[in-house]
Write an enzyme that holds these catalytic residues in place. Sequence first.
Site, mmCIF file in Angstrom:
data_model
loop_
_atom_site.group_PDB
_atom_site.id
_atom_site.type_symbol
_atom_site.label_atom_id
_atom_site.label_comp_id
_atom_site.label_asym_id
_atom_site.label_seq_id
_atom_site.Cartn_x
_atom_site.Cartn_y
_atom_site.Cartn_z
ATOM 1 N N ASP A 1 0.845 -1.086 0.127
ATOM 2 C CA ASP A 1 -0.025 0.063 0.079
ATOM 3 C C ASP A 1 0.952 1.380 -0.010
ATOM 4 O O ASP A 1 1.399 1.563 1.078
ATOM 5 C CB ASP A 1 -0.858 -0.167 1.275
ATOM 6 C CG ASP A 1 -1.851 1.229 1.296
ATOM 7 O OD1 ASP A 1 -1.635 2.062 0.278
ATOM 8 O OD2 ASP A 1 -2.736 1.453 2.263
ATOM 9 N N ASN B 1 4.394 1.321 -11.122
ATOM 10 C CA ASN B 1 3.131 1.916 -11.993
ATOM 11 C C ASN B 1 2.181 2.611 -11.175
ATOM 12 O O ASN B 1 1.310 3.242 -11.437
ATOM 13 C CB ASN B 1 2.603 0.745 -12.944
ATOM 14 C CG ASN B 1 1.324 0.796 -13.372
ATOM 15 O OD1 ASN B 1 1.051 1.728 -14.236
ATOM 16 N ND2 ASN B 1 0.441 0.114 -12.815
ATOM 17 N N TYR C 1 -2.886 15.962 -9.484
ATOM 18 C CA TYR C 1 -2.160 14.933 -10.332
ATOM 19 C C TYR C 1 -1.131 15.414 -11.336
ATOM 20 O O TYR C 1 0.023 14.771 -11.110
ATOM 21 C CB TYR C 1 -3.262 14.188 -11.045
ATOM 22 C CG TYR C 1 -2.779 12.957 -11.781
ATOM 23 C CD1 TYR C 1 -2.223 11.848 -10.925
ATOM 24 C CD2 TYR C 1 -2.560 13.031 -12.907
ATOM 25 C CE1 TYR C 1 -1.610 10.671 -11.888
ATOM 26 C CE2 TYR C 1 -2.049 11.868 -13.803
ATOM 27 C CZ TYR C 1 -1.459 10.671 -13.149
ATOM 28 O OH TYR C 1 -0.992 9.553 -13.829
ATOM 29 N N LYS D 1 2.856 14.546 -10.671
ATOM 30 C CA LYS D 1 3.806 14.039 -11.733
ATOM 31 C C LYS D 1 4.776 14.840 -12.292
ATOM 32 O O LYS D 1 5.970 14.384 -12.467
ATOM 33 C CB LYS D 1 2.558 13.520 -13.053
ATOM 34 C CG LYS D 1 1.873 12.348 -12.835
ATOM 35 C CD LYS D 1 2.734 11.082 -12.512
ATOM 36 C CE LYS D 1 1.827 9.943 -11.973
ATOM 37 N NZ LYS D 1 2.592 8.683 -11.854
#
Length: 321
Positions: A82, A108, A197, A201
């Site tokens: 996790d 990933n 997000y 990234k």
Amino acid sequence: MGFLYSQFLVRPSYPTRSFEGETVLVTGANVGLGLEATRHIVRLGAARVILGVRNVEAGEAAKKEIEASTGRSGVCEVWKVDLASYDSVLAFSDRIAQIPRLDAAILNAALATDNFELAEGYERSITVNVINTLLLGLLILPLLKATRQRFPSTRPRLAFVVSEVHAWADTTEIADEGDRILKAISDPTKAKMSGRYYISKLLEVLLVQELASRVRGSEVIITMLNPGLCHSSLGREAGLGFMLMKIILARSTEMGSRTLVAGVSTGLEGHGAYMTDGQVENMALSPFVRSEEGSQTRAKIWNELSTILEGVRPGIMENAQ
């Protein structure tokens, strides 16, 4: 225009590179891109494939599906991890350290959410996509390096799944946050979750660049890859706008998964590089990443991350050498 061209007109090459005899780790392997990449790697002859998953029951279902579709059993193993939990990542990596070899890893697992929630003292998507993804990468580096020494014919690869949306990030969110950027953007009064997000990234891209600059490609090839916008479970917590964009523009999950396999098939040209559509495309990195301001931000967050991770596992930053 480059994004639309890639989405509609570019088809990443179908994976053909043999993984015979190799041990491969894929996180987020029970759904979406991770599942399809794992299927390719099993099909291509890997001896052992570890599915790193948060939900073991879903992982076991994915294992059965992969075995049925490839006709290969006894290859996949489902291990729990996790990425919202330091303890879980540490336990998982300690277990990884006990296996005899690790030839490739695809990190990933990721989270896209508009909902603010803390995990280990940081906004959850920052913890998952940035802090603990780099934590896991650093923790498995010693085994990747040892595999190179024990099995000279192999060239271990460590691939981080990033995204072209790093170029869409609002960099003003991190511009004036001093030397504690990760902590500052985890403040609920400042967090801009609609673009979180993208920021996560961007930070991951900068940190992987820095990590690769510190590790010799002759020992471990470290790359970062952009799979494009794909049908997957990534946006299950994201807003309506993200879901509509996927419906209109996303490429198939299998098509996107080819880029993940390419990330652990590259040669030295991929070390420290940004790959898109399965090819090295460093000029596709955002202008911010390639700027002096980007370099300064990269140094700041590397130092901040180092302090965080040394508190989680003392001595870990020595692995980045």
